[in-house]
Design an enzyme around this catalytic site. Structure first.
Site, short mmCIF file in Angstrom:
data_model
loop_
_atom_site.label_atom_id
_atom_site.label_comp_id
_atom_site.label_asym_id
_atom_site.label_seq_id
_atom_site.Cartn_x
_atom_site.Cartn_y
_atom_site.Cartn_z
N CYS A 60 0.83 -1.21 0.00
CA CYS A 60 0.00 0.00 0.00
C CYS A 60 0.86 1.26 0.00
O CYS A 60 0.56 2.24 -0.69
CB CYS A 60 -0.92 0.01 1.21
SG CYS A 60 -2.13 -1.32 1.23
N ARG A 137 -7.81 -4.52 -3.18
CA ARG A 137 -7.35 -3.34 -3.92
C ARG A 137 -8.33 -3.06 -5.05
O ARG A 137 -8.14 -3.47 -6.20
CB ARG A 137 -5.94 -3.58 -4.46
CG ARG A 137 -4.94 -3.86 -3.38
CD ARG A 137 -3.51 -3.96 -3.91
NE ARG A 137 -2.66 -4.55 -2.89
CZ ARG A 137 -2.20 -3.89 -1.84
NH1 ARG A 137 -2.49 -2.61 -1.69
NH2 ARG A 137 -1.46 -4.50 -0.94
#
Length: 222
Positions: A60, A137
């Site tokens: 991330c 995601r």
């Protein structure tokens, strides 16, 4: 006195059902690292709304650095960025500060908190059989009218390509403007694909480009 606003959930989310390309994006309002935001705040502009599994995770972090570096180019397309995870607002703030201190990158777009998971659930960012509250995601490209124009999903272990998301926004905007399609790997300046003719008469009309290989694959300059 206890301030119970610290853990207040996001405002109710309007969710008409399973999301598809062409669906209205579920509306919401909640707190972010840059103040209160709602989906309605982005009407009239394009929006890339994306989720990440958790703050302070390496994949991330790499994505946020890439999004931050390309942020001026997104803005040049009249496109905003908005991130989300189910982590708390305080976790988001601490992570943003860490990215700036450790990597020298200031995150220029807001990160939405979603402790009640209301927004993530409305957008399908949490699998119903998941063992925890981490989001996948997910990336949604939402047009100025609040319509979902593209959806891209990655597993937790694979970082998404920010350059490809940027190209996707460029392609969507060009397709709308030119009333044409974009071929594989298209970039600005490349040829566009004309809509295929739907009648025999249309198929027999000459192509606007001498490079067209056949009636169903006609190209023109962008």
């Amino acid at each position: 006195m206890i301030d119970d606003t610290l853990d207040r959930p996001a405002a109710p989310v309007s969710n008409p059902g399973p999301l598809l390309i062409g669906s209205p994006a579920p509306r919401f309002s909640t707190r972010t690292t840059m103040g209160d935001r709602s989906l309605d705040d982005y009407r009239g502009r394009w929006l890339v709304f994306f989720s990440h599994p958790a703050d302070f995770t390496p994949v991330c972090t790499s994505e946020f650095i890439a999004f931050s570096k390309l942020y001026p180019e997104f803005r040049a397309l009249d496109c905003d960025l908005l991130a989300l995870s189910v982590d708390s607002l305080f976790s988001h703030i601490a992570w943003v500060r860490s990215i700036k201190e450790r990597f020298g990158v200031a995150v220029p777009f807001p990160i939405t908190e979603d402790p009640s998971m209301a927004i993530a659930a409305a957008y399908g960012m949490i699998h119903p059989d998941a063992h925890d509250a981490s989001t996948v995601r997910a990336t949604f490209v939402i047009d100025p009218d609040g319509i979902i124009r593209a959806m891209v999903w990655y597993p937790m272990s694979i970082g998404r390509s920010v350059a490809e998301i940027f190209r996707l926004v460029q392609a969507l905007q060009t397709s709308d403007k030119e009333a044409a399609s974009t071929p594989e790997g298209w970039h600005p300046g490349d040829d566009l694909i004309e809509p295929a003719p739907l009648t025999i008469e249309g198929a027999e009309e000459p192509s606007p480009s001498a490079d067209a290989p056949d009636w169903y694959y006609r190209v023109r300059k962008s």
